[in-house]
Design a protein around this motif. Structure first.
Motif, PDB file in Angstrom:
ATOM      1  N   ALA A   1       0.929  -1.269   0.180  1.00 27.41           N
ATOM      2  CA  ALA A   1      -0.039   0.085  -0.032  1.00 27.41           C
ATOM      3  C   ALA A   1       0.775   1.195   0.105  1.00 27.41           C
ATOM      4  CB  ALA A   1      -0.832   0.063   1.273  1.00 27.41           C
ATOM      5  N   THR A   2       0.449   2.361  -0.486  1.00 25.12           N
ATOM      6  CA  THR A   2       1.002   3.880  -0.223  1.00 25.12           C
ATOM      7  C   THR A   2       0.108   4.327   0.940  1.00 25.12           C
ATOM      8  OG1 THR A   2      -0.484   4.925  -1.740  1.00 25.12           O
ATOM      9  CG2 THR A   2       1.599   3.553  -2.633  1.00 25.12           C
ATOM     10  N   ALA A   3       0.462   5.507   1.304  1.00 22.29           N
ATOM     11  CA  ALA A   3      -0.078   6.197   2.239  1.00 22.29           C
ATOM     12  C   ALA A   3      -1.495   6.459   1.966  1.00 22.29           C
ATOM     13  CB  ALA A   3       0.778   7.774   2.620  1.00 22.29           C
ATOM     14  N   ASP A   4      -1.763   6.782   0.757  1.00 22.56           N
ATOM     15  CA  ASP A   4      -3.118   7.158   0.293  1.00 22.56           C
ATOM     16  C   ASP A   4      -3.942   6.108  -0.812  1.00 22.56           C
ATOM     17  OD1 ASP A   4      -1.547   7.713  -1.767  1.00 22.56           O
ATOM     18  OD2 ASP A   4      -2.386   9.856  -2.341  1.00 22.56           O
ATOM     19  N   SER A   5      -3.335   4.984  -0.881  1.00 27.56           N
ATOM     20  CA  SER A   5      -3.925   3.956  -1.796  1.00 27.56           C
ATOM     21  C   SER A   5      -4.840   2.931  -1.390  1.00 27.56           C
ATOM     22  CB  SER A   5      -2.765   3.357  -2.771  1.00 27.56           C
ATOM     23  OG  SER A   5      -2.064   2.336  -1.649  1.00 27.56           O
ATOM     24  N   LEU A   6      -5.458   2.204  -2.068  1.00 29.56           N
ATOM     25  CA  LEU A   6      -6.109   1.101  -1.435  1.00 29.56           C
ATOM     26  C   LEU A   6      -5.037   0.083  -0.902  1.00 29.56           C
ATOM     27  CD1 LEU A   6      -8.458   0.536  -4.530  1.00 29.56           C
ATOM     28  CD2 LEU A   6      -9.105   1.388  -2.270  1.00 29.56           C
ATOM     29  N   ILE A   7      -5.359  -0.654   0.074  1.00 29.14           N
ATOM     30  CA  ILE A   7      -4.385  -1.826   0.469  1.00 29.14           C
ATOM     31  C   ILE A   7      -4.843  -2.956  -0.588  1.00 29.14           C
ATOM     32  CG2 ILE A   7      -3.587  -3.351   2.101  1.00 29.14           C
ATOM     33  CD1 ILE A   7      -4.881  -1.136   4.063  1.00 29.14           C
ATOM     34  N   ASN A   8      -3.665  -3.435  -1.028  1.00 32.79           N
ATOM     35  CA  ASN A   8      -3.636  -4.567  -1.822  1.00 32.79           C
ATOM     36  C   ASN A   8      -2.824  -5.805  -1.286  1.00 32.79           C
ATOM     37  OD1 ASN A   8      -4.253  -5.692  -4.881  1.00 32.79           O
ATOM     38  ND2 ASN A   8      -2.072  -5.936  -4.766  1.00 32.79           N
TER      39      ASN A   8
ATOM     40  N   HIS B   1       2.577   0.419  -5.805  1.00 37.12           N
ATOM     41  CA  HIS B   1       2.857   0.772  -4.439  1.00 37.12           C
ATOM     42  C   HIS B   1       4.331   0.845  -4.215  1.00 37.12           C
ATOM     43  CE1 HIS B   1      -1.308  -0.855  -3.593  1.00 37.12           C
ATOM     44  NE2 HIS B   1      -1.426   0.553  -4.125  1.00 37.12           N
ATOM     45  N   VAL B   2       5.127  -0.340  -4.800  1.00 40.38           N
ATOM     46  CA  VAL B   2       6.364  -0.188  -4.512  1.00 40.38           C
ATOM     47  C   VAL B   2       7.419   0.588  -5.070  1.00 40.38           C
ATOM     48  CG1 VAL B   2       8.466  -1.641  -5.121  1.00 40.38           C
ATOM     49  CG2 VAL B   2       6.415  -2.797  -4.041  1.00 40.38           C
ATOM     50  N   LEU B   3       6.761   1.456  -6.262  1.00 35.30           N
ATOM     51  CA  LEU B   3       7.614   2.618  -6.781  1.00 35.30           C
ATOM     52  C   LEU B   3       7.192   3.667  -5.834  1.00 35.30           C
ATOM     53  CD1 LEU B   3       6.700   2.407 -10.706  1.00 35.30           C
ATOM     54  CD2 LEU B   3       9.010   2.153  -9.665  1.00 35.30           C
ATOM     55  N   GLU B   4       6.080   3.824  -5.142  1.00 38.10           N
ATOM     56  CA  GLU B   4       5.955   5.149  -4.559  1.00 38.10           C
ATOM     57  C   GLU B   4       6.357   4.895  -2.942  1.00 38.10           C
ATOM     58  OE1 GLU B   4       2.194   7.363  -3.056  1.00 38.10           O
ATOM     59  OE2 GLU B   4       2.133   6.994  -5.031  1.00 38.10           O
ATOM     60  N   ASP B   5       6.280   3.638  -2.476  1.00 31.04           N
ATOM     61  CA  ASP B   5       6.503   3.481  -0.943  1.00 31.04           C
ATOM     62  C   ASP B   5       7.582   2.200  -0.681  1.00 31.04           C
ATOM     63  OD1 ASP B   5       5.619   1.970   1.543  1.00 31.04           O
ATOM     64  OD2 ASP B   5       4.783   3.927   1.860  1.00 31.04           O
ATOM     65  N   GLY B   6       7.434   1.209  -1.426  1.00 32.58           N
ATOM     66  CA  GLY B   6       8.523   0.284  -1.041  1.00 32.58           C
ATOM     67  C   GLY B   6       8.119  -0.768   0.029  1.00 32.58           C
TER      68      GLY B   6
ATOM     69  N   LEU C   1      -5.420   0.976  -9.725  1.00 35.91           N
ATOM     70  CA  LEU C   1      -6.716   1.305  -9.463  1.00 35.91           C
ATOM     71  C   LEU C   1      -6.844   2.905  -8.885  1.00 35.91           C
ATOM     72  CD1 LEU C   1      -7.717  -1.987  -7.683  1.00 35.91           C
ATOM     73  CD2 LEU C   1      -8.319  -1.321  -9.862  1.00 35.91           C
ATOM     74  N   ASP C   2      -5.958   3.166  -8.202  1.00 35.59           N
ATOM     75  CA  ASP C   2      -5.931   4.475  -7.683  1.00 35.59           C
ATOM     76  C   ASP C   2      -5.512   5.566  -8.895  1.00 35.59           C
ATOM     77  OD1 ASP C   2      -6.861   3.769  -5.231  1.00 35.59           O
ATOM     78  OD2 ASP C   2      -5.045   2.933  -4.760  1.00 35.59           O
ATOM     79  N   GLY C   3      -4.909   5.139  -9.960  1.00 32.10           N
ATOM     80  CA  GLY C   3      -4.361   5.898 -10.989  1.00 32.10           C
ATOM     81  C   GLY C   3      -2.953   6.135 -10.958  1.00 32.10           C
ATOM     82  N   LYS C   4      -1.882   5.528 -10.130  1.00 29.90           N
ATOM     83  CA  LYS C   4      -0.811   5.613  -9.673  1.00 29.90           C
ATOM     84  C   LYS C   4       0.104   4.893 -10.926  1.00 29.90           C
ATOM     85  CE  LYS C   4      -1.316   6.067  -4.854  1.00 29.90           C
ATOM     86  NZ  LYS C   4      -0.607   7.372  -4.572  1.00 29.90           N
ATOM     87  N   PRO C   5       1.118   5.451 -11.370  1.00 28.14           N
ATOM     88  CA  PRO C   5       2.136   4.919 -12.283  1.00 28.14           C
ATOM     89  C   PRO C   5       2.532   3.439 -11.686  1.00 28.14           C
ATOM     90  CG  PRO C   5       3.163   6.863 -11.478  1.00 28.14           C
ATOM     91  CD  PRO C   5       1.633   6.651 -10.808  1.00 28.14           C
TER      92      PRO C   5
END
Length: 182
Positions: free
Chosen positions: A27-34, A66-71, A171-175
């Motif tokens: 997950a990222t701080a503002d994404s759905l949890i996958n 998620h990994v690209l943004e948060d890791g 799903l959240d529009g994140k690359p």
């Protein structure tokens, strides 16, 4: 009951080798949890503090975004046979995509799946085990051939076209790291 470890032990590695399924949570701080189930011959232990798994093409690509943004990544193994154990690997991950310098060496450690999309390498910062006393018994009947057949029917060019249609954003529009038109 539950125990924490700074790295995988030899017993943990043996346990992982017996499992036929694992689950990946990101997950990222503002994404759905996958949370995504994974199977087939797609997991490798690189060392007591590093693992990797091959991500095959699917309908979404949440983990990559998620990994690209948060890791942050959690991998969970759950025994469905006589040994009631749940094991979680906590850590941070990076993604390796086809065409990157590390791809060939890492991908050579897996079967040549046509649908191979990314490899995730996780640095494990904590291993946590707990009882699986409430987990039901299930018997492994075999890997499903459906995903591999689907990818083989599409071929590598068809898979790349599918990535463009379905896998460039979450799903959240994140690359996801798959560039449109690439």
């Amino acid at each position: 009951m539950g125990e924490k470890f700074k790295a995988l032990t030899d017993d943990h590695i043996a346990f992982i080798g017996q499992q036929k399924i694992f689950f990946v949570g990101t997950a990222t701080a503002d994404s759905l949890i996958n949370v995504s189930p994974k199977g087939m011959d797609s997991f490798r232990v690189r060392s007591h503090s590093q693992v990797m798994w091959l991500n095959l093409t699917g309908s979404g690509n949440e983990t990559a975004a998620h990994v690209l943004e948060d890791g942050r990544m959690t991998i969970m193994f759950c025994s469905f046979d006589k040994q009631p154990v749940i094991m979680r690997l906590y850590g941070t991950a990076r993604m390796v995509s086809p065409g990157e310098p590390q791809w060939a060496d890492l991908f050579a450690q897996f079967p040549d799946y046509t649908g191979a999309r990314q490899i995730f390498v996780q640095d494990v910062s904590m291993v946590q085990t707990s009882c699986g006393f409430a987990v039901p018994y299930y018997e492994f009947a075999g890997d499903r051939p459906t995903l591999d057949k689907w990818a083989l029917n599409k071929g590598r060019d068809g898979i790349r076209a599918y990535w463009q249609q379905k896998n460039t954003v979450s799903l959240d529009g994140k690359p996801t790291g798959i560039e449109p038109g690439a």
